[in-house]
Design a protein around this motif. Structure first.
Motif, mmCIF file in Angstrom:
data_model
loop_
_atom_site.group_PDB
_atom_site.id
_atom_site.type_symbol
_atom_site.label_atom_id
_atom_site.label_comp_id
_atom_site.label_asym_id
_atom_site.label_seq_id
_atom_site.Cartn_x
_atom_site.Cartn_y
_atom_site.Cartn_z
ATOM 1 N N GLU A 179 21.786 3.878 6.159
ATOM 2 C CA GLU A 179 21.456 3.500 7.201
ATOM 3 C C GLU A 179 20.228 4.181 7.848
ATOM 4 O O GLU A 179 19.175 3.351 8.351
ATOM 5 N N ALA A 180 19.795 5.509 7.377
ATOM 6 C CA ALA A 180 18.553 6.112 7.638
ATOM 7 C C ALA A 180 17.215 5.655 6.797
ATOM 8 O O ALA A 180 16.166 5.562 7.243
ATOM 9 N N LYS A 181 17.618 5.526 5.559
ATOM 10 C CA LYS A 181 16.699 4.999 4.464
ATOM 11 C C LYS A 181 16.215 3.533 4.996
ATOM 12 O O LYS A 181 15.108 3.095 5.196
ATOM 13 N N ALA A 182 16.980 2.651 5.611
ATOM 14 C CA ALA A 182 16.486 1.442 6.015
ATOM 15 C C ALA A 182 15.811 1.342 7.219
ATOM 16 O O ALA A 182 14.681 0.718 7.261
ATOM 17 N N ALA B 24 20.820 -0.369 -1.071
ATOM 18 C CA ALA B 24 20.618 -1.761 -0.906
ATOM 19 C C ALA B 24 20.112 -2.224 0.468
ATOM 20 O O ALA B 24 19.373 -3.083 0.519
ATOM 21 N N ALA B 25 20.421 -1.526 1.522
ATOM 22 C CA ALA B 25 19.982 -1.566 2.853
ATOM 23 C C ALA B 25 18.590 -1.382 2.856
ATOM 24 O O ALA B 25 17.570 -2.166 3.425
ATOM 25 N N SER C 89 0.901 -1.100 0.092
ATOM 26 C CA SER C 89 0.147 -0.035 0.006
ATOM 27 C C SER C 89 0.806 1.282 0.115
ATOM 28 O O SER C 89 0.364 2.427 0.062
ATOM 29 N N GLN C 90 2.265 1.050 0.151
ATOM 30 C CA GLN C 90 3.074 2.392 0.003
ATOM 31 C C GLN C 90 4.408 1.690 -0.645
ATOM 32 O O GLN C 90 4.888 0.858 -0.262
ATOM 33 N N ILE C 91 4.831 2.850 -1.599
ATOM 34 C CA ILE C 91 6.191 2.793 -2.143
ATOM 35 C C ILE C 91 6.889 3.945 -2.010
ATOM 36 O O ILE C 91 6.447 4.983 -2.144
ATOM 37 N N TRP C 92 8.229 3.672 -1.619
ATOM 38 C CA TRP C 92 9.313 4.558 -1.645
ATOM 39 C C TRP C 92 9.895 4.752 -2.790
ATOM 40 O O TRP C 92 10.506 3.523 -3.082
ATOM 41 N N PHE C 93 10.445 5.687 -3.302
ATOM 42 C CA PHE C 93 11.051 5.956 -4.486
ATOM 43 C C PHE C 93 12.484 6.632 -4.053
ATOM 44 O O PHE C 93 12.539 7.684 -3.695
ATOM 45 N N ASP C 94 13.658 5.986 -4.597
ATOM 46 C CA ASP C 94 14.734 6.863 -4.534
ATOM 47 C C ASP C 94 14.610 7.736 -5.773
ATOM 48 O O ASP C 94 13.934 7.484 -6.841
ATOM 49 N N LYS C 95 15.358 9.111 -5.700
ATOM 50 C CA LYS C 95 15.207 9.947 -6.985
ATOM 51 C C LYS C 95 16.088 9.659 -8.102
ATOM 52 O O LYS C 95 15.697 9.529 -9.082
ATOM 53 N N THR C 96 17.363 9.666 -7.739
ATOM 54 C CA THR C 96 18.319 9.547 -8.739
ATOM 55 C C THR C 96 18.199 8.170 -9.488
ATOM 56 O O THR C 96 18.532 7.044 -8.663
ATOM 57 N N GLN D 213 9.986 0.907 9.651
ATOM 58 C CA GLN D 213 9.067 1.288 10.530
ATOM 59 C C GLN D 213 7.710 0.890 9.994
ATOM 60 O O GLN D 213 6.806 0.605 10.560
ATOM 61 N N ALA D 214 7.343 0.670 8.639
ATOM 62 C CA ALA D 214 5.937 0.223 8.075
ATOM 63 C C ALA D 214 6.125 -0.303 6.878
ATOM 64 O O ALA D 214 7.194 -0.395 6.025
ATOM 65 N N PRO D 215 5.514 -1.641 6.716
ATOM 66 C CA PRO D 215 5.728 -2.513 5.670
ATOM 67 C C PRO D 215 5.390 -1.462 4.154
ATOM 68 O O PRO D 215 4.254 -1.057 4.218
ATOM 69 N N ALA D 216 6.403 -1.612 3.457
ATOM 70 C CA ALA D 216 6.461 -0.781 2.011
ATOM 71 C C ALA D 216 7.349 -1.408 1.149
ATOM 72 O O ALA D 216 8.254 -1.975 1.626
ATOM 73 N N ALA D 217 7.189 -0.873 -0.231
ATOM 74 C CA ALA D 217 8.051 -1.317 -1.158
ATOM 75 C C ALA D 217 9.169 -0.105 -1.166
ATOM 76 O O ALA D 217 8.846 1.057 -0.964
ATOM 77 N N MET D 218 10.559 -0.464 -1.848
ATOM 78 C CA MET D 218 11.475 0.579 -2.018
ATOM 79 C C MET D 218 11.721 0.144 -3.504
ATOM 80 O O MET D 218 12.113 -0.848 -3.825
ATOM 81 N N VAL D 219 11.857 1.307 -4.164
ATOM 82 C CA VAL D 219 12.358 1.503 -5.563
ATOM 83 C C VAL D 219 13.676 2.206 -5.748
ATOM 84 O O VAL D 219 13.947 3.504 -5.132
ATOM 85 N N GLY D 220 14.915 1.801 -5.897
ATOM 86 C CA GLY D 220 16.098 1.868 -6.029
ATOM 87 C C GLY D 220 17.061 1.664 -6.843
ATOM 88 O O GLY D 220 16.589 0.712 -7.716
#
Length: 797
Positions: free
Chosen positions: A671-674, A692-693, A499-506, A679-686
């Motif tokens: 480390e902060a990204k990880a 990586a973490a 239900s939530q996706i975090w994107f890296d920008k670059t 904190q909450a179940p989400a997808a990460m796009v990077g």
């Protein structure tokens, strides 16, 4: 010289066949470089001149690049005890990757090494994978001398493998051996079964039944051992593992068949049992291949740091040593374009450092004497000398790799849908068999065994066990065709429900490289000179400006490149042209424009002529063409989106505003990204190692096209085509795949309910149960194949 070599053009190199510039025509040998001359002399002097005749038949040979003479000490680290311990085998052999091996002649030459070089006892070439396994008597020959000899022949070598890789290879060989044995046993049992099905009777029937029994014993002991181990492991922790009824079904079918064989009456199921074991082993082997692609801590460090480093010796000279032999206090030299082997402090020189591996920041940062540098980052500019302060796992990179692994270990696995119901299913079937057996014992004791065996066989959770993995396997194949490579099958389910996706920008929502976004006031007449000047620098900002300026080579003189400040030169008309940072040079009349550029997060460069600002050049990381449309599609699917980047907060906030994202967090260390993803179940796009973490901490990690190899290794999915729209297609495909899984599970449960009832009622014989059991599995497989999950985009992936 051989006749084959004489057929070459007069001015072609005798060894590699490349043109020899300025060489007069003649019958003698011709050489394009000293490396080719040396290789030719070695082959002639060691009795390997037939190499040229063999190579002529295949039309291939070593490239010129491969036959250049090895630099002094290039392979000295091959003799280091740490190198031998890390890459050598227990039997004294060493496996190496070979560059420059192109044909059968190359294989022939390399396999003649034992009779050519003293100390080489065996040389086995794997041409398909460009590898050679050498067994060397180290009392007679040094590994460095062997590698140098091969280099002079035109074959460059590099080490291959780690302890973890060796262990994985051994495990994979054991699995393949088990599969091979089971394939042979199953095939032979099937052949014997054909005779029984054809109506063999009397003595021949008894003979074939005993032959089947003999073949089935290793099938249900050695072949099915992984299922017994899993079932017993579950029982030890009081868990009803899904392999428990599979184990009971295998043992029940085998036991009933043994009783029937001994008594000389009744049905035998050796063929069904062996086929069941073989097919389950095949399915699990395929499923496990993706899991074997994951890197461990040592492999990640080896992939991200150089294998060798140039360490200063007691005499002040720098010599090549294995990077894992470095210690705190050592001084190493790192030149432009090289990767720092460990953490340290610069003690001599100044340069720029590309920190994108750790921070994701696309702009290199200057570093001088006393400045810190980190393992895995890249030096740009002048060479520097660094005193080592932390190595291996103690470095910042090592700690980050350890964080990646610990996140993976701490993350609670999201079980597949089949696993969520398998515990109750297994307990229910076993309980039903016990109750049914007791009931039939009081009603008709002679039928108890047949009823219980029929129940266990017909309800063997093959269809239930295959419902999820087969659908996921098919979905993975469809995903690959659509440009979505799935490493973890369970990630498909998690991506479908996220239900939530975090994107890296670059590199994900942006193009991932600096480009000129705006030019203010710069005269067109200066553009060729600007391009010529910036092409003299290796700094990414300079390279981006050079790409914008285009071709043009006006005569420039007195070029001065000052790290951290800018670059300057004298124009043909005597004027002084300068490009540099506004932190050091005033923008003059362009002060308001400078403020606007900084406000949107772009990088400004001041252009000056004779100490006067004549314009500004703004550089930034452009949004991908499909980013805005992709964000809108994902938001329409009810998914909350956010930006999580190591770039400057102002830059990240500007991109977030443009895309309409409520959350845009900049300046985030790996480390902060990880921590955010924990904190909450989400997808990460990077796309980078700095992600990586976070990719590993996320419920599902998605690595994008063009990203770092390490990001691909730790991510659950890799998008093999550019653009953020690939993320949309992946989410939609995952949701359709989950629908197919649910359909398979509903069928499996309905099948077990109906036929368990019939088996308890005594309406199904053990033979019918053995026939129905694979039919249910085939139905699930058919449902998975027919269903459409991932769809390739129009025009191809």
């Amino acid at each position: 010289m051989t006749a084959a070599a004489a057929d070459r053009p007069d001015t072609a190199c005798t060894h590699c066949g490349l043109p020899v510039p300025g060489e007069p025509a003649g019958d003698g040998p011709h050489f394009c470089c000293s490396g080719c001359r040396t290789a030719f002399q070695i082959l002639q002097g060691t009795g390997l001149a037939d190499y040229y005749a063999l190579r002529e038949a295949t039309g291939a040979g070593p490239s010129r690049q491969a036959v250049q003479a090895a630099a002094p000490g290039r392979y000295a680290h091959f003799d280091d005890p740490g190198f031998i311990e890390r890459f050598g085998e227990q039997d004294g052999s060493l496996e190496l990757h070979v560059e420059g091996m192109h044909c059968a002649a190359c294989v022939w030459v390399l396999e003649q090494l034992p009779g050519t070089v003293a100390g080489i006892e065996e040389a086995r070439v794997d041409f398909g994978r460009s590898r050679i396994r050498l067994t060397v008597d180290r009392d007679q020959a040094r590994l460095s001398d062997v590698a140098d000899f091969m280099h002079r022949l035109g074959y460059r070598t590099s080490p291959l493998g780690t302890e973890a890789e060796k262990a994985r290879r051994q495990s994979q060989r054991a699995e393949l051996l088990r599969l091979g044995v089971m394939a042979a046993l199953t095939g032979n049992i099937m052949l014997v079964a054909f005779a029984l099905y054809a109506g063999a009777g009397g003595t021949w029937r008894a003979f074939f039944e005993w032959v089947s029994l003999g073949l089935a014993i290793p099938a249900v002991t050695y072949g099915a051992w992984p299922f017994y181990r899993s079932a017993w492991g579950g029982l030890k922790v009081r868990m009803a593992h899904i392999d428990l009824p599979i184990t009971l079904g295998i043992l029940a079918g085998f036991s009933a068949s043994v009783v029937a064989t001994i008594q000389g009456s009744g049905q035998i199921y050796f063929d069904s049992v062996s086929a069941l074991v073989f097919l389950l082993l095949v399915g699990r082997f395929v499923q496990g291949r993706g899991q074997r692609a994951a890197m461990n801590q040592a492999e990640l460090l080896a992939a991200l740091t150089p294998g060798t480093a140039w360490r200063r010796g007691a005499d002040g000279e720098f010599v090549a040593v294995p990077a894992n032999a470095l210690q705190e206090g050592d001084v190493v030299r790192v030149r432009s374009g090289e990767t720092f082997p460990a953490d340290g402090v610069v003690v001599a020189g100044a340069s720029h450092v590309d920190l994108s591996l750790l921070t994701g920041e696309s702009r290199p940062v200057p570093v001088g004497e006393g400045g810190p540098v980190y393992a895995g980052t890249v030096a740009l500019g002048e060479a520097v000398q660094v005193r080592i302060t932390a190595v291996a796992s103690a470095s910042r990179l090592g700690k980050l790799v350890r964080l990646i692994e610990s996140v993976d270990a701490d993350k609670a696995p999201i079980a597949q849908l089949a696993d969520r119901i398998s515990g109750r299913f297994v307990v229910g079937i076993i309980s039903l068999a016990v109750v049914g057996g007791i009931a039939w014992w009081g009603y008709d004791p002679d039928r108890v065994f047949d009823v219980v065996v029929s129940l266990l066989v017909v309800t063997c959770p093959c269809a239930l066990g295959l419902a999820t993995p087969v659908a996921l396997a098919v979905a993975r194949g469809r995903a690959a065709s659509a440009g979505v490579l799935v490493r973890s099958s369970a990630a498909i389910e998690r991506l479908a429900t996220v239900s939530q996706i975090w994107f890296d920008k670059t590199g994900t929502l942006t193009e991932g490289k600096l480009a000129v976004t705006e030019v203010i006031g710069v005269p067109d007449a200066l553009r060729p000179a600007i391009g010529s000047l910036e092409r003299r620098s290796v700094h990414p900002v300079a390279q981006a400006i050079a790409a914008w300026a285009g071709a043009g080579e006006p005569a420039l003189r007195d070029v001065v490149d000052t790290p951290g400040t800018g670059i300057a030169a004298t124009l043909p008309d005597g004027a002084r042209l300068e490009l540099g940072s506004p932190a050091h040079w005033s923008a003059g009349p362009f002060a308001d424009d400078l403020a606007a550029i900084l406000a949107r997060g772009d990088t400004p460069v001041v252009v000056r002529r004779d100490m006067q600002a004549v314009g500004l050049i703004a550089l930034g990381d452009r949004l991908r063409d499909d980013s805005e449309a992709a964000v809108a599609r994902l938001q329409a699917m009810g998914i909350e989106l956010g930006l999580l980047s190591g770039d400057h907060p102002a830059v990240v906030e500007a991109v977030g505003r443009r895309l309409g994202l409520a959350r845009a967090l900049g300046g985030q260390a790996p480390e902060a990204k990880a921590q955010v993803l924990k904190q909450a179940p989400a997808a990460m796009v990077g796309d980078g190692f700095n992600d990586a973490a976070a990719l590993r901490a996320a419920a599902v990690g998605v690595a994008v096209h063009g990203g770092a190899e390490v990001a691909m290794q730790v991510a659950d999915l890799f998008l093999n085509r550019p653009g953020a729209m690939a993320v949309v297609d992946a989410v939609e495909g995952a949701r359709r795949a989950l629908g197919i899984i649910k359909r398979n599970l509903r069928f499996s449960l309905l099948y077990n309910l109906v036929f368990a009832s019939l088996a308890l009622a005594g309406q199904i014989s053990p033979l019918a149960a053995a026939v129905l059991m694979p039919l249910s599995s085939l139905t699930v497989i058919g449902s998975s194949v027919v269903g459409r999950s991932f769809v390739a985009p129009k025009g191809g992936a």
